[in-house]
Design a protein around this motif. Sequence first.
Motif, PDB file in Angstrom:
ATOM      1  N   THR A 100       0.637 -15.364   7.983  1.00  0.00           N
ATOM      2  CA  THR A 100       0.254 -15.059   6.605  1.00  0.00           C
ATOM      3  C   THR A 100       1.364 -15.537   5.693  1.00  0.00           C
ATOM      4  O   THR A 100       2.500 -15.067   5.788  1.00  0.00           O
ATOM      5  CB  THR A 100       0.034 -13.551   6.423  1.00  0.00           C
ATOM      6  N   ASN A 120      -1.483  -8.525  12.101  1.00  0.00           N
ATOM      7  CA  ASN A 120      -2.504  -8.598  11.060  1.00  0.00           C
ATOM      8  C   ASN A 120      -2.575  -7.350  10.183  1.00  0.00           C
ATOM      9  O   ASN A 120      -2.933  -7.429   9.016  1.00  0.00           O
ATOM     10  CB  ASN A 120      -3.871  -8.874  11.686  1.00  0.00           C
ATOM     11  N   SER A 137      -0.106  -7.745   7.377  1.00  0.00           N
ATOM     12  CA  SER A 137      -0.608  -8.769   6.463  1.00  0.00           C
ATOM     13  C   SER A 137      -1.709  -8.217   5.575  1.00  0.00           C
ATOM     14  O   SER A 137      -1.737  -8.456   4.371  1.00  0.00           O
ATOM     15  CB  SER A 137      -1.135  -9.969   7.251  1.00  0.00           C
ATOM     16  N   ARG A 138      -2.614  -7.478   6.166  1.00  0.00           N
ATOM     17  CA  ARG A 138      -3.718  -6.892   5.394  1.00  0.00           C
ATOM     18  C   ARG A 138      -3.192  -5.888   4.376  1.00  0.00           C
ATOM     19  O   ARG A 138      -3.606  -5.873   3.227  1.00  0.00           O
ATOM     20  CB  ARG A 138      -4.708  -6.214   6.343  1.00  0.00           C
ATOM     21  N   ARG A 139      -2.244  -5.071   4.799  1.00  0.00           N
ATOM     22  CA  ARG A 139      -1.667  -4.057   3.907  1.00  0.00           C
ATOM     23  C   ARG A 139      -0.975  -4.713   2.708  1.00  0.00           C
ATOM     24  O   ARG A 139      -1.120  -4.271   1.568  1.00  0.00           O
ATOM     25  CB  ARG A 139      -0.688  -3.185   4.667  1.00  0.00           C
ATOM     26  N   ALA A 196      -1.586  -7.779   1.495  1.00  0.00           N
ATOM     27  CA  ALA A 196      -2.584  -8.452   0.668  1.00  0.00           C
ATOM     28  C   ALA A 196      -3.353  -7.472  -0.216  1.00  0.00           C
ATOM     29  O   ALA A 196      -3.826  -7.838  -1.295  1.00  0.00           O
ATOM     30  CB  ALA A 196      -3.555  -9.233   1.540  1.00  0.00           C
ATOM     31  N   GLU A 197      -3.460  -6.215   0.211  1.00  0.00           N
ATOM     32  CA  GLU A 197      -4.209  -5.206  -0.543  1.00  0.00           C
ATOM     33  C   GLU A 197      -3.322  -4.373  -1.469  1.00  0.00           C
ATOM     34  O   GLU A 197      -3.817  -3.459  -2.130  1.00  0.00           O
ATOM     35  CB  GLU A 197      -4.949  -4.284   0.428  1.00  0.00           C
ATOM     36  N   MET A 198      -2.028  -4.678  -1.534  1.00  0.00           N
ATOM     37  CA  MET A 198      -1.116  -3.921  -2.400  1.00  0.00           C
ATOM     38  C   MET A 198      -1.532  -4.041  -3.868  1.00  0.00           C
ATOM     39  O   MET A 198      -2.097  -5.053  -4.272  1.00  0.00           O
ATOM     40  CB  MET A 198       0.319  -4.450  -2.271  1.00  0.00           C
ATOM     41  N   ASN A 199      -1.247  -3.002  -4.635  1.00  0.00           N
ATOM     42  CA  ASN A 199      -1.434  -3.055  -6.087  1.00  0.00           C
ATOM     43  C   ASN A 199      -0.139  -3.606  -6.681  1.00  0.00           C
ATOM     44  O   ASN A 199       0.854  -2.902  -6.769  1.00  0.00           O
ATOM     45  CB  ASN A 199      -1.723  -1.660  -6.657  1.00  0.00           C
TER      46      ASN A 199
END
Length: 110
Positions: free
Chosen positions: A5, A80, A83-85, A87-90
């Motif tokens: 990522t 992953n 990476s997902r966490r 990408a979803e950060m505010n």
Amino acid sequence: MTFITKILLQSGNRPVLDKVVSEIRSTAERKGADLRGPHSEPPKRIRVPQYKTLSGDEGQQFRNWDYTVYTRKIEIVGHNGVSRRVAEMNFPPGIRVEVELEQVQGMGKA
């Protein structure tokens, strides 16, 4: 199969950018992810002309708007969930984020 990522972060506000990068780094370290970076690029100075009229007459111009853009690049190898966490950060206002996912195949059997 491994996923890499790639995260590109840009902002004109260096302290806020560095804080976001620190949050990503601490999340990756806490979860045991392989983190590469952050890699800094030289700051980019941007100069934007500002016109007093819509016609763009150069004789009718305000001072140029000058600002600096700071860039950080981070790579998360595998993991992953992290990476997902990330990408979803505010992210705070003023932070530009690009996330690219690259799939890397090993040299083993096909």
